[in-house]
Design an enzyme around this catalytic site. Structure first.
Site, short mmCIF file in Angstrom:
data_model
loop_
_atom_site.label_atom_id
_atom_site.label_comp_id
_atom_site.label_asym_id
_atom_site.label_seq_id
_atom_site.Cartn_x
_atom_site.Cartn_y
_atom_site.Cartn_z
N ARG A 18 0.83 -1.21 0.00
CA ARG A 18 0.00 0.00 0.00
C ARG A 18 0.86 1.25 0.00
O ARG A 18 0.51 2.26 -0.63
CB ARG A 18 -0.94 -0.02 1.21
CG ARG A 18 -2.13 -0.95 1.02
CD ARG A 18 -2.99 -1.04 2.25
NE ARG A 18 -4.20 -1.84 1.99
CZ ARG A 18 -4.95 -2.39 2.93
NH1 ARG A 18 -4.62 -2.23 4.21
NH2 ARG A 18 -6.02 -3.10 2.62
N ARG A 150 0.50 0.52 -11.94
CA ARG A 150 -0.40 0.69 -10.79
C ARG A 150 -1.52 -0.35 -10.79
O ARG A 150 -1.83 -0.96 -9.76
CB ARG A 150 -0.98 2.11 -10.80
CG ARG A 150 -2.15 2.35 -9.84
CD ARG A 150 -1.75 2.08 -8.41
NE ARG A 150 -2.82 2.39 -7.47
CZ ARG A 150 -3.86 1.60 -7.19
NH1 ARG A 150 -3.97 0.42 -7.80
NH2 ARG A 150 -4.77 1.96 -6.29
N LYS A 161 -3.46 -10.51 0.31
CA LYS A 161 -4.76 -10.81 0.92
C LYS A 161 -4.98 -12.32 1.01
O LYS A 161 -5.53 -12.81 2.00
CB LYS A 161 -5.88 -10.14 0.12
CG LYS A 161 -5.88 -8.62 0.22
CD LYS A 161 -6.96 -7.99 -0.62
CE LYS A 161 -6.97 -6.46 -0.48
NZ LYS A 161 -7.99 -5.81 -1.33
N ASN A 189 -12.51 -3.08 0.16
CA ASN A 189 -12.49 -2.34 1.42
C ASN A 189 -12.94 -0.91 1.11
O ASN A 189 -12.15 -0.08 0.66
CB ASN A 189 -11.09 -2.36 2.04
CG ASN A 189 -11.06 -1.76 3.42
OD1 ASN A 189 -11.77 -0.81 3.73
ND2 ASN A 189 -10.20 -2.32 4.29
N GLU A 193 -10.90 2.73 0.12
CA GLU A 193 -11.17 3.40 -1.15
C GLU A 193 -11.58 4.85 -0.93
O GLU A 193 -11.15 5.75 -1.67
CB GLU A 193 -12.25 2.64 -1.93
CG GLU A 193 -11.78 1.28 -2.44
CD GLU A 193 -12.89 0.54 -3.18
OE1 GLU A 193 -13.95 1.15 -3.46
OE2 GLU A 193 -12.69 -0.66 -3.48
N THR A 276 -8.02 -2.47 -11.09
CA THR A 276 -7.13 -3.12 -10.13
C THR A 276 -7.83 -4.28 -9.45
O THR A 276 -7.24 -5.36 -9.28
CB THR A 276 -6.66 -2.09 -9.07
OG1 THR A 276 -5.99 -1.01 -9.71
CG2 THR A 276 -5.70 -2.75 -8.07
N GLU A 280 -7.10 -8.31 -9.34
CA GLU A 280 -7.05 -9.10 -8.11
C GLU A 280 -7.93 -10.34 -8.22
O GLU A 280 -7.52 -11.46 -7.87
CB GLU A 280 -7.51 -8.25 -6.92
CG GLU A 280 -6.55 -7.11 -6.57
CD GLU A 280 -7.04 -6.29 -5.38
OE1 GLU A 280 -7.50 -6.92 -4.40
OE2 GLU A 280 -6.96 -5.06 -5.43
#
Length: 289
Positions: A18, A150, A161, A189, A193, A276, A280
């Site tokens: 992060r 990114r 995670k 989450n 965000e 993104t 994931e």
């Protein structure tokens, strides 16, 4: 071009990941500021518009730049994904990276390219053609490479995670069931965000300002009251008063920003965050394979 901080990016180091994503925000904002100084110049995105090119000029320049970067082994790094091919082999000797990610072939660069050209540039740049075709395309390349890195960094987020003991068993269960929707719900989450979007608006507001080099040199305004008289004894009227000169610092909000504070946050909310999370989910669905 080599992967930065590889040693500190363990598969469960979500805080480190992060922190890297936060650093990327700065680079992306400045890249957009650079591109926003030019018109849209849509001709650079049209295939065959410029004589001697079958591709668009921007794609041509992107491929040329990626060829040079490939020789510097940029695309041997697990967090870098080229838009074009074929690319030459690296001139530098290969590096040995730790096994940070599960083997995968996920690459959303085609989507990123389409969204950038059709959605982001029209919102970012004024309409028209200012003939700065080379400069605009070069800034496009910078922005695209940063956005690609990114968005594909979602693989590292997903791996972190997945290895979180609190949710690992549930991820395994959902992956076995190939339930992409519930995986999306689990990894989302909303609090993070919302903080991200607030931070982006603040950064865009600060970075997008035109800074006056004299702002910090101006004295603090001095306020006088009716009883605060300055007597000039050289004049024939001792009661004559003078009011000290005051200087008012320019209000930054009255200046035209180089970049709208909402452009970056809107781009993240509509495109960067969803893409993104798509990375994931796609990564996790193949994690047990």
């Amino acid at each position: 071009m080599d992967l930065v901080n590889t040693a500190s990016l363990g598969p469960t180091s979500l805080d480190n990941i992060r922190a890297e994503l936060v650093r990327m925000e700065d680079s992306i904002i400045f890249a957009l500021i650079e591109r926003a100084q030019f018109a849209q110049n849509t001709n650079i995105y049209q295939k065959g518009f410029f004589e001697g090119l079958d591709s668009s000029f921007m794609e041509f320049l992107l491929h040329e730049i990626e060829c040079a970067h490939a020789k510097g082994r940029r695309y041997t790094s697990p967090d870098e994904y080229p838009f074009t091919s074929p690319l030459p082999p690296p001139v530098l000797p290969a590096l040995s990276f730790p096994p940070l990610l599960h083997r995968n072939t996920i690459n959303l660069n085609d989507q990123i390219m389409d969204i950038y050209i059709t959605k982001i540039v029209p919102q970012l740049c004024p309409k028209g053609d200012d003939a700065n075709h080379g400069s605009a395309a070069a800034k496009d390349v910078d922005a695209l490479q940063l956005l690609s890195r990114r968005i594909h960094y979602g693989k590292f987020v997903a791996e972190a995670k997945f290895n979180d003991p609190e949710h690992h068993d549930l991820y395994v269960e959902l992956i076995k069931a190939q339930d992409g929707d519930k995986i999306m719900d689990l990894l989302t989450n909303h609090t993070v965000e919302r903080r991200l979007l607030r931070r982006l608006r603040r950064k865009a507001l600060i970075y997008g300002q035109e800074v006056d080099e004299d702002d910090d040199e101006l004295p603090t305004p001095t306020h006088t009251t009716p009883n605060n008289h300055t007597h000039n004894h050289n004049h024939t009227h001792p009661s004559t008063t003078t009011t000290p000169t005051t200087h008012q610092k320019p209000d930054p909000s009255t200046k035209t920003p180089r970049l709208s504070r909402d452009v970056v946050a809107d781009m993240y909310e509509r495109f960067v965050i969803p893409l993104t999370k798509q990375v994931e989910v796609d990564y996790l669905l193949t994690r047990l394979g």
